[in-house]
Scaffold this motif. Structure first.
Motif, PDB file in Angstrom:
ATOM      1  N   MET A   1      35.273  14.780 -14.878  1.00 49.20           N
ATOM      2  CA  MET A   1      34.136  15.306 -15.619  1.00 49.20           C
ATOM      3  C   MET A   1      33.592  14.283 -16.609  1.00 49.20           C
ATOM      4  SD  MET A   1      32.248  17.878 -15.846  1.00 49.20           S
ATOM      5  CE  MET A   1      31.839  19.415 -16.554  1.00 49.20           C
ATOM      6  N   GLY A   2      34.472  13.509 -17.220  1.00 46.41           N
ATOM      7  CA  GLY A   2      34.043  12.504 -18.183  1.00 46.41           C
ATOM      8  C   GLY A   2      33.238  11.385 -17.543  1.00 46.41           C
ATOM      9  N   VAL A   3      33.589  11.038 -16.308  1.00 49.94           N
ATOM     10  CA  VAL A   3      32.861   9.974 -15.606  1.00 49.94           C
ATOM     11  C   VAL A   3      31.435  10.424 -15.299  1.00 49.94           C
ATOM     12  CG1 VAL A   3      32.812   8.580 -13.512  1.00 49.94           C
ATOM     13  CG2 VAL A   3      34.976   9.012 -14.655  1.00 49.94           C
ATOM     14  N   ILE A   4      31.281  11.674 -14.896  1.00 49.19           N
ATOM     15  CA  ILE A   4      29.947  12.201 -14.602  1.00 49.19           C
ATOM     16  C   ILE A   4      29.101  12.235 -15.871  1.00 49.19           C
ATOM     17  CG2 ILE A   4      28.675  14.244 -13.846  1.00 49.19           C
ATOM     18  CD1 ILE A   4      31.026  14.827 -11.961  1.00 49.19           C
ATOM     19  N   ALA A   5      29.695  12.667 -16.980  1.00 47.51           N
ATOM     20  CA  ALA A   5      28.963  12.705 -18.259  1.00 47.51           C
ATOM     21  C   ALA A   5      28.555  11.297 -18.685  1.00 47.51           C
ATOM     22  CB  ALA A   5      29.817  13.374 -19.334  1.00 47.51           C
ATOM     23  N   ASP A   6      29.422  10.317 -18.434  1.00 49.47           N
ATOM     24  CA  ASP A   6      29.077   8.932 -18.772  1.00 49.47           C
ATOM     25  C   ASP A   6      27.897   8.436 -17.943  1.00 49.47           C
ATOM     26  OD1 ASP A   6      31.007   8.763 -20.715  1.00 49.47           O
ATOM     27  OD2 ASP A   6      32.490   7.779 -19.412  1.00 49.47           O
ATOM     28  N   TRP A   7      27.866   8.760 -16.659  1.00 48.24           N
ATOM     29  CA  TRP A   7      26.760   8.324 -15.800  1.00 48.24           C
ATOM     30  C   TRP A   7      25.452   9.026 -16.175  1.00 48.24           C
ATOM     31  CZ3 TRP A   7      26.313   4.179 -12.950  1.00 48.24           C
ATOM     32  CH2 TRP A   7      27.467   3.537 -12.518  1.00 48.24           C
ATOM     33  N   VAL A   8      25.526  10.314 -16.454  1.00 50.64           N
ATOM     34  CA  VAL A   8      24.320  11.042 -16.886  1.00 50.64           C
ATOM     35  C   VAL A   8      23.857  10.501 -18.232  1.00 50.64           C
ATOM     36  CG1 VAL A   8      23.435  13.296 -17.571  1.00 50.64           C
ATOM     37  CG2 VAL A   8      24.872  13.097 -15.549  1.00 50.64           C
ATOM     38  N   GLY A   9      24.804  10.217 -19.124  1.00 50.86           N
ATOM     39  CA  GLY A   9      24.457   9.622 -20.417  1.00 50.86           C
ATOM     40  C   GLY A   9      23.796   8.266 -20.265  1.00 50.86           C
ATOM     41  N   ALA A  10      24.303   7.453 -19.346  1.00 50.70           N
ATOM     42  CA  ALA A  10      23.697   6.138 -19.101  1.00 50.70           C
ATOM     43  C   ALA A  10      22.283   6.285 -18.557  1.00 50.70           C
ATOM     44  CB  ALA A  10      24.562   5.337 -18.130  1.00 50.70           C
ATOM     45  N   ALA A  11      22.081   7.262 -17.664  1.00 56.91           N
ATOM     46  CA  ALA A  11      20.732   7.494 -17.129  1.00 56.91           C
ATOM     47  C   ALA A  11      19.787   7.951 -18.237  1.00 56.91           C
ATOM     48  CB  ALA A  11      20.787   8.538 -16.012  1.00 56.91           C
ATOM     49  N   CYS A  12      20.272   8.797 -19.135  1.00 59.54           N
ATOM     50  CA  CYS A  12      19.436   9.236 -20.266  1.00 59.54           C
ATOM     51  C   CYS A  12      19.104   8.070 -21.188  1.00 59.54           C
ATOM     52  CB  CYS A  12      20.131  10.344 -21.051  1.00 59.54           C
ATOM     53  SG  CYS A  12      20.193  11.917 -20.196  1.00 59.54           S
ATOM     54  N   LEU A  13      20.066   7.188 -21.420  1.00 56.06           N
ATOM     55  CA  LEU A  13      19.816   6.017 -22.263  1.00 56.06           C
ATOM     56  C   LEU A  13      18.752   5.104 -21.653  1.00 56.06           C
ATOM     57  CD1 LEU A  13      23.444   5.142 -23.386  1.00 56.06           C
ATOM     58  CD2 LEU A  13      21.594   5.991 -24.830  1.00 56.06           C
ATOM     59  N   VAL A  14      18.844   4.881 -20.356  1.00 62.77           N
ATOM     60  CA  VAL A  14      17.861   4.021 -19.679  1.00 62.77           C
ATOM     61  C   VAL A  14      16.484   4.684 -19.699  1.00 62.77           C
ATOM     62  CG1 VAL A  14      17.202   3.024 -17.460  1.00 62.77           C
ATOM     63  CG2 VAL A  14      19.551   2.821 -18.270  1.00 62.77           C
ATOM     64  N   ALA A  15      16.419   5.974 -19.399  1.00 60.32           N
ATOM     65  CA  ALA A  15      15.130   6.679 -19.404  1.00 60.32           C
ATOM     66  C   ALA A  15      14.527   6.700 -20.809  1.00 60.32           C
ATOM     67  CB  ALA A  15      15.304   8.101 -18.881  1.00 60.32           C
ATOM     68  N   GLY A  16      15.347   6.912 -21.812  1.00 60.03           N
ATOM     69  CA  GLY A  16      14.848   6.896 -23.186  1.00 60.03           C
ATOM     70  C   GLY A  16      14.334   5.529 -23.598  1.00 60.03           C
ATOM     71  N   ALA A  17      15.038   4.486 -23.182  1.00 58.08           N
ATOM     72  CA  ALA A  17      14.594   3.128 -23.495  1.00 58.08           C
ATOM     73  C   ALA A  17      13.272   2.803 -22.797  1.00 58.08           C
ATOM     74  CB  ALA A  17      15.669   2.120 -23.093  1.00 58.08           C
ATOM     75  N   VAL A  18      13.112   3.257 -21.566  1.00 64.26           N
ATOM     76  CA  VAL A  18      11.858   3.019 -20.840  1.00 64.26           C
ATOM     77  C   VAL A  18      10.695   3.754 -21.520  1.00 64.26           C
ATOM     78  CG1 VAL A  18      10.664   3.488 -18.657  1.00 64.26           C
ATOM     79  CG2 VAL A  18      12.941   2.487 -18.637  1.00 64.26           C
ATOM     80  N   LEU A  19      10.935   4.986 -21.949  1.00 67.29           N
ATOM     81  CA  LEU A  19       9.879   5.725 -22.650  1.00 67.29           C
ATOM     82  C   LEU A  19       9.532   5.083 -23.988  1.00 67.29           C
ATOM     83  CD1 LEU A  19      10.770   9.417 -21.851  1.00 67.29           C
ATOM     84  CD2 LEU A  19       8.675   8.232 -21.268  1.00 67.29           C
ATOM     85  N   ALA A  20      10.531   4.604 -24.715  1.00 63.32           N
ATOM     86  CA  ALA A  20      10.258   3.912 -25.977  1.00 63.32           C
ATOM     87  C   ALA A  20       9.473   2.627 -25.733  1.00 63.32           C
ATOM     88  CB  ALA A  20      11.562   3.620 -26.708  1.00 63.32           C
ATOM     89  N   LEU A  21       9.796   1.920 -24.661  1.00 59.34           N
ATOM     90  CA  LEU A  21       9.037   0.718 -24.300  1.00 59.34           C
ATOM     91  C   LEU A  21       7.597   1.077 -23.944  1.00 59.34           C
ATOM     92  CD1 LEU A  21       8.956  -2.327 -23.628  1.00 59.34           C
ATOM     93  CD2 LEU A  21       9.623  -1.697 -21.302  1.00 59.34           C
ATOM     94  N   ALA A  22       7.412   2.141 -23.187  1.00 61.05           N
ATOM     95  CA  ALA A  22       6.058   2.577 -22.835  1.00 61.05           C
ATOM     96  C   ALA A  22       5.263   2.954 -24.079  1.00 61.05           C
ATOM     97  CB  ALA A  22       6.127   3.765 -21.871  1.00 61.05           C
ATOM     98  N   ALA A  23       5.915   3.577 -25.047  1.00 68.88           N
ATOM     99  CA  ALA A  23       5.236   3.918 -26.301  1.00 68.88           C
ATOM    100  C   ALA A  23       4.810   2.658 -27.039  1.00 68.88           C
ATOM    101  CB  ALA A  23       6.149   4.773 -27.180  1.00 68.88           C
ATOM    102  N   GLY A  24       5.669   1.674 -27.088  1.00 73.03           N
ATOM    103  CA  GLY A  24       5.320   0.417 -27.748  1.00 73.03           C
ATOM    104  C   GLY A  24       4.174  -0.302 -27.068  1.00 73.03           C
ATOM    105  N   ILE A  25       4.189  -0.337 -25.755  1.00 75.17           N
ATOM    106  CA  ILE A  25       3.097  -0.970 -25.013  1.00 75.17           C
ATOM    107  C   ILE A  25       1.796  -0.203 -25.233  1.00 75.17           C
ATOM    108  CG2 ILE A  25       2.240  -1.457 -22.691  1.00 75.17           C
ATOM    109  CD1 ILE A  25       5.166  -2.075 -21.920  1.00 75.17           C
TER     110      ILE A  25
END
Length: 117
Positions: A1-25
């Motif tokens: 269960m912890g591995v799945i949460a880590d992968w979902v967390g990593a996907a959320c981090l990447v998606a959040g970073a992409v949205l923050a980059l889009a906001a800056g652009i």
């Protein structure tokens, strides 16, 4: 269960970073103050919330989750107020292209600023 949460967390981090980059652009590329205000608030808030979700999924301790929740609440409380104040200041100072507005309710009240541009 912890591995799945880590992968979902990593996907959320990447998606959040992409949205923050889009906001800056968007802040750099959009032509007027109201468009920039929209770019600075809408994707940025969702990006921060996704980053916080990714952090929460990774840390998973009660004290960390409480702090992440507080940051999310303050982000949701302050971003709309800041956007409203920036939009109102831009409108009153005339730093927007009025041809881009679909409706101008404040002009009917006599609260419009000077015309710039």
């Amino acid at each position: 269960m912890g591995v799945i949460a880590d992968w979902v967390g990593a996907a959320c981090l990447v998606a959040g970073a992409v949205l923050a980059l889009a906001a800056g652009i968007g802040v750099l590329r959009f032509p007027d103050a109201l468009s920039r205000m929209h770019a600075a608030t809408k994707p940025q808030v969702l990006g921060v919330l996704l980053l916080l979700l990714g952090i929460a999924l990774r840390l998973r301790t009660l004290s960390d989750l409480g702090m992440v929740l507080l940051v999310a609440i303050f982000q949701l409380a302050t971003a709309p107020v800041a956007a409203q104040m920036i939009g109102r200041a831009a409108y009153r100072s005339g730093r927007l292209d009025r041809s881009l507005l679909d409706a101008d309710e404040l002009a009917e009240r006599g609260q419009g600023g000077g015309q710039v541009g």
